[in-house]
Design an enzyme around this catalytic site. Sequence first.
Site, PDB file in Angstrom:
ATOM      1  N   ASP A  48       0.564  -0.803  -0.174  1.00 26.26           N
ATOM      2  CA  ASP A  48      -0.220  -0.012   0.267  1.00 26.26           C
ATOM      3  C   ASP A  48       1.345   1.524   0.014  1.00 26.26           C
ATOM      4  O   ASP A  48       1.563   1.811   0.800  1.00 26.26           O
ATOM      5  CB  ASP A  48      -0.803  -0.066   1.332  1.00 26.26           C
ATOM      6  CG  ASP A  48      -2.221   1.119   1.269  1.00 26.26           C
ATOM      7  OD1 ASP A  48      -1.695   1.696   1.048  1.00 26.26           O
ATOM      8  OD2 ASP A  48      -3.397   0.895   1.537  1.00 26.26           O
ATOM      9  N   THR A  89      -6.993   3.414  -2.216  1.00 28.72           N
ATOM     10  CA  THR A  89      -6.876   2.193  -1.965  1.00 28.72           C
ATOM     11  C   THR A  89      -7.474   1.197  -2.533  1.00 28.72           C
ATOM     12  O   THR A  89      -7.426   0.217  -2.757  1.00 28.72           O
ATOM     13  CB  THR A  89      -6.588   1.865  -0.719  1.00 28.72           C
ATOM     14  OG1 THR A  89      -5.317   2.437  -0.037  1.00 28.72           O
ATOM     15  CG2 THR A  89      -6.492   0.438  -0.007  1.00 28.72           C
ATOM     16  N   LYS A 171      -5.731  -3.783   5.759  1.00 32.74           N
ATOM     17  CA  LYS A 171      -7.165  -2.905   5.657  1.00 32.74           C
ATOM     18  C   LYS A 171      -8.478  -4.047   5.438  1.00 32.74           C
ATOM     19  O   LYS A 171      -8.440  -4.583   4.830  1.00 32.74           O
ATOM     20  CB  LYS A 171      -7.297  -1.571   4.790  1.00 32.74           C
ATOM     21  CG  LYS A 171      -6.131  -0.545   5.032  1.00 32.74           C
ATOM     22  CD  LYS A 171      -5.805   0.066   3.950  1.00 32.74           C
ATOM     23  CE  LYS A 171      -4.728   1.500   4.252  1.00 32.74           C
ATOM     24  NZ  LYS A 171      -4.711   1.521   2.839  1.00 32.74           N
ATOM     25  N   ARG A 173     -10.260  -3.479   2.767  1.00 30.70           N
ATOM     26  CA  ARG A 173     -10.965  -3.250   2.113  1.00 30.70           C
ATOM     27  C   ARG A 173      -9.286  -4.327   0.996  1.00 30.70           C
ATOM     28  O   ARG A 173      -9.502  -4.217  -0.124  1.00 30.70           O
ATOM     29  CB  ARG A 173     -10.807  -1.372   1.274  1.00 30.70           C
ATOM     30  CG  ARG A 173      -9.610  -0.595   1.732  1.00 30.70           C
ATOM     31  CD  ARG A 173     -10.438   0.913   0.608  1.00 30.70           C
ATOM     32  NE  ARG A 173      -9.534   1.516   1.896  1.00 30.70           N
ATOM     33  CZ  ARG A 173      -9.152   2.233   2.816  1.00 30.70           C
ATOM     34  NH1 ARG A 173      -9.887   1.614   3.759  1.00 30.70           N
ATOM     35  NH2 ARG A 173      -8.420   2.977   2.809  1.00 30.70           N
ATOM     36  N   HIS A 319       1.004   8.519   5.395  1.00 34.36           N
ATOM     37  CA  HIS A 319       0.154   9.385   5.279  1.00 34.36           C
ATOM     38  C   HIS A 319       0.860   9.766   6.924  1.00 34.36           C
ATOM     39  O   HIS A 319       0.522  11.293   6.845  1.00 34.36           O
ATOM     40  CB  HIS A 319      -1.046   8.811   5.786  1.00 34.36           C
ATOM     41  CG  HIS A 319      -1.756   8.748   5.024  1.00 34.36           C
ATOM     42  ND1 HIS A 319      -2.498   9.774   4.366  1.00 34.36           N
ATOM     43  CD2 HIS A 319      -2.374   7.650   4.292  1.00 34.36           C
ATOM     44  CE1 HIS A 319      -2.824   9.144   2.927  1.00 34.36           C
ATOM     45  NE2 HIS A 319      -3.058   7.951   2.763  1.00 34.36           N
ATOM     46  N   HIS A 496      -2.105  10.759  -2.199  1.00 34.99           N
ATOM     47  CA  HIS A 496      -2.285  10.414  -3.313  1.00 34.99           C
ATOM     48  C   HIS A 496      -3.737  10.691  -3.876  1.00 34.99           C
ATOM     49  O   HIS A 496      -4.868  10.766  -2.985  1.00 34.99           O
ATOM     50  CB  HIS A 496      -1.747   8.923  -3.328  1.00 34.99           C
ATOM     51  CG  HIS A 496      -2.593   8.417  -1.849  1.00 34.99           C
ATOM     52  ND1 HIS A 496      -4.034   7.217  -2.127  1.00 34.99           N
ATOM     53  CD2 HIS A 496      -2.340   7.618  -0.369  1.00 34.99           C
ATOM     54  CE1 HIS A 496      -4.161   6.788  -1.522  1.00 34.99           C
ATOM     55  NE2 HIS A 496      -3.211   7.203  -0.401  1.00 34.99           N
TER      56      HIS A 496
HETATM   57 ZN   LIG Z   1      -3.449   6.340   1.319  1.00 37.86          ZN
END
Ligand SMILES: [Zn+2]
Length: 555
Positions: A48, A89, A171, A173, A319, A496
């Site tokens: 990621d 993502t 995560k 997702r 982040h 992003h």
């Molecule tokens: Zn991100």
Amino acid sequence: MKNIFSIIVVFLILSSCGAQNTTTEINKKTSDLESNGRPKLVVGIVVDQMRYDYLTRFASQYGDGGFNRMIDEGFNCKNNHFNYVPTYTGPGHASVYTGTTPKNHGIIGNNWYDKEIKEMVYCASDADVNSVGTEDKAGKMSPHRLQTTTFADENRLFTQGQGKTIGIALKDRGAILPAGHTANAAYWFHGKDQGRWISSSHYMEELPKWVLDFNTSTQAESYLKEWNTYYDISTYIESGVDENTFEGGFKGKDKATFPYDLKALSKDNRGYDILKATPYGNSLTTDFALAAIKAENLGQDQITDILAVSYSATDYVGHNFGVNSKEIEDTYIRLDKDLERLFQYLDTTVGKGEYTVFLTADHGAVDVPSYLHSLKVPAGYVDNKDRKAMFNAFLNATYGTDSIVENISNDQVFINRDKVKELGLKLSDVQETIAMEQLSYLNVAKVYTATTMSTTSFYEGIEALLQNGFNQKRSGDVLLVNDTSFISYGKTGSTHGSGLNYDTHVPLLFFGKGIKHGETYDKTVIPDIAATMSALLGISFPNGATGQPLGFVID
Ligand SMILES: [Zn+2]
């Protein structure tokens, strides 16, 4: 008598021949389904927020068994890009595994405004399923908003459900979208005070014993320890100074500098969730993936299984601390060790040369704009508050109401169709007027209307990227593009979402069974991955796939 006897003998011989033929045919058919040169296991790895240059910038810090092993033994696509906007993502994971873009698979963001129910929706949330492994709603998730199949789905169909699919990520997702609709399981990490892996009733009614055992072990807790650099920090010459003004850090610690006492900091940082923003989140993901390979016997017979692993911690660290931080460098050095551990385990359990791995990312990230600005590179922050005030004033003056716009999200404006009708206006005119108004605002670089996206075909540039991300049913009426390196974000850390190279250029590595050794600077795009894996497995392409198989990587 003799004649009758002869006839019986001939009959018996004939029928036994027939039986033999049938048996041979069944054996042949089974062997077609089974090996036929296919790998026993495909491991898809999505890192990621991994920019391409993390592969090269930190190369001298990596060992021989992780990223470098993939490069040394496998195929390196050095000019691999996302071919759509927005680079988030949810869309990223969906595109890697479906072999197409939000235009077709429908995952147009992590969250988006649903025009029909007039509410924001989350890409993986599903009110119709139940949490498994937790009491709260963190497990009410499924891939139901994903409108096409993944290559893992096609492998399930091809193998008559005999090849397994398992998705794993911190995560939800990142686990759910790759594994697809037909997966045996997807597992994600529930932090807070729980620190356990959970799932949903889309896949199962209760967690299998090996997951319960993992959850009751002290594995997650063992990572609530000090986070210091893996090597001496003075050797981290590939990143900026540790103490600077461009990093966020954790609540309860004044400076974003090493070391971090995660046990103490976890109290002010959502308990186990703090692990997500450290390299230990990736280590925990690896531990869980190894447990899954063992308990589910992945890659133990000739029918291909698929394990989709996504390393989410890299995104949280990015982040929080940004592209140029010591923290991101350390996170990648440690991820390299986790990859080495994963590959070694696959060598011993599945067998060297019996499995195939690909590694890519779900998007890249921009350098912290305040850092770029300090170096005189054009960069900065969008003033959404100011924009909104001007826009509402404009709408009131032009249409007598600002309710003609329902929602602005993901750089898209959603127009209230009923209001347009009520005022006797034409939708395309309103789109055009709003687009031109937005274009006059500070840091809005380009604007396009939904009408243009639906009536013109674009083949290159940002227009083509927007079009690949544009879903007629789900996307907004006006699409906005901000100035390069201008983001809607805090002044520390990174994000992003754009169609610019810092967000689109990501690694693409293949290695293992059926993969050639080599490298290319020819452009490849994310949807090519699922097409390539389908070609390698000899299975149907995902039903909406638009990518092309990269023939030059297949042996
Ligand atoms: Zn991100």
